[in-house]
Scaffold this active site. Structure first.
Site, short mmCIF file in Angstrom:
data_model
loop_
_atom_site.label_atom_id
_atom_site.label_comp_id
_atom_site.label_asym_id
_atom_site.label_seq_id
_atom_site.Cartn_x
_atom_site.Cartn_y
_atom_site.Cartn_z
N ASP A 142 0.72 -1.28 0.01
CA ASP A 142 0.00 0.10 -0.16
C ASP A 142 1.01 1.32 0.18
O ASP A 142 2.02 1.30 0.34
CB ASP A 142 -1.06 0.05 1.20
CG ASP A 142 -2.14 0.99 1.20
OD1 ASP A 142 -2.35 1.50 0.03
OD2 ASP A 142 -2.77 1.28 2.17
N TYR A 209 6.63 -9.84 7.10
CA TYR A 209 6.51 -8.53 7.54
C TYR A 209 7.08 -8.18 8.77
O TYR A 209 6.99 -8.77 9.67
CB TYR A 209 5.07 -8.02 7.35
CG TYR A 209 4.32 -8.11 6.07
CD1 TYR A 209 4.10 -6.98 5.10
CD2 TYR A 209 3.68 -9.30 5.78
CE1 TYR A 209 3.63 -7.02 4.06
CE2 TYR A 209 2.94 -9.42 4.34
CZ TYR A 209 2.89 -8.23 3.57
OH TYR A 209 2.52 -8.27 2.43
#
Length: 356
Positions: A142, A209
């Site tokens: 994003d 992540y």
């Protein structure tokens, strides 16, 4: 279509690919060379070109098994005859990008197409091969999210191929300073589903992540552009570490995914929001610096940031601890009161594959 004299083309290509070490200033004349506007090649229907060599049932199986919530698989499940597929890693500072995926519509505020990582990669590769070249990534990060080990693939006609090392070198000469490609090679020969070729978005076995944040009372001016969130409220780190364990395992993460209804409308079916988080580890990096590592099989849109957001809420005392279990059981985003943590702290560290 007008053609340029051969000596002009040769001069431009020499200027573009002159072996200049990255980090040293480029010759002044390079800034005056425009990006060549090449006419797009005739559209090629990849499905039609390979329909005799691929199994349509296997194609449908691959389509239905994945939610397509993190990447673009259209027209790249097949590898057209006469093409080679390359696999590559890319690292980028997401601060200056409107996410990874290329934007087709202009922004309302600027009336311009937003800058994206995919756009920069495709521009560089298209210049190298002198034809429109599309990349497909493992994850569609994003706006503002960073990456260290993002993976992608692209297809090139065999008669236009260079060695992976040379392609990687040329690409890094053309890419801006906030993007770098590395570990480029021919894609593994092993297909993902039956006779389908290796695919960067379908083949991952897991992802890592990391979310970084700081709790120091003061932020050093030297660290203001770093990849971490400065969280100004007091946090109970022990409580946060304990709460992390509640997310491990396989759960329905509907309450932690954004824009699910929009995605369901796009794909025309109900999404399976079950995901498996293999581990969540809170790491103390000293001096008020922390990192939360997520090892998972995949993530819904903003899922990781929503999990971090609720961890901040509980460990700061704003939300009771039961909010986590209640949100997981509710399976409804509106029942999760926490907001997504800011993008600046999130980094896609690595994408795992069996053979790459």
């Amino acid at each position: 279509m007008m053609t340029m004299p051969c000596f002009v083309v040769a001069f431009i290509e020499l200027a573009l690919f002159l072996p200049i070490a990255r980090g040293f200033p480029s010759p002044s004349f390079m800034s005056t060379i425009p990006i060549l506007q090449r006419a797009k090649p005739d559209c090629i229907d990849l499905r039609r070109r390979v329909q005799d060599s691929c199994n349509s049932e296997t194609f449908l199986q691959a389509s239905s098994t994945y939610d397509c919530d993190e990447g673009d698989r259209e027209d790249h499940r097949y590898l057209a005859p006469g093409f080679k597929r390359f696999a590559c890693r890319v690292a980028y500072d997401g601060t200056g990008f409107r996410g990874f995926q290329i934007q087709k519509k202009p922004q309302k505020e600027t009336k311009k197409i937003a800058r994206t990582v995919q756009g920069e990669l495709e521009k560089a590769l298209s210049m190298i091969f002198q034809t429109e070249t599309t990349v497909v990534a493992a994850s569609r990060t994003d706006t503002g999210v960073h990456a260290r080990g993002q993976a992608f693939h692209f297809d090139v006609e065999e008669n236009k191929c260079f060695s992976p090392d040379l392609i990687c070198y040329k690409a890094n000469q053309l890419l801006p300073d906030d993007v770098v490609v590395w570990n480029m090679s021919l894609a593994p020969a092993t297909g993902t589903f039956g006779n389908l070729p290796w695919h960067a978005n379908v083949a991952p076995t897991g992802k890592l992540y990391s979310y970084r944040f700081r709790t120091a009372k003061h932020m050093s001016p030297l660290d203001r552009r770093d990849r971490a969130l400065w969280y100004k409220c007091e946090l109970d780190i022990g409580l946060m570490r304990s709460c992390c364990l509640e997310f491990e395992g396989t759960h329905d993460f509907t309450s932690f995914g954004n824009r699910l209804a929009h995605k369901e409308a796009d794909v025309g079916r109900e999404l399976d929001c079950h995901r498996t988080i293999k581990s969540i580890v809170l790491v103390d990096e000293s001096h008020g610096n922390y990192r939360i590592d997520f090892v998972l099989d995949g993530a819904l849109y903003k899922m990781v940031r929503n999990i971090v957001g609720i961890l901040f809420g509980v460990s700061s005392g704003i939300l009771p601890r039961e909010t986590i279990s209640e949100a997981l059981l509710a399976k409804n985003r509106t029942k999760n009161p926490a907001r997504a943590a800011p993008a600046e702290g999130l980094t896609l560290e690595s994408v795992f594959y069996d053979c790459y």
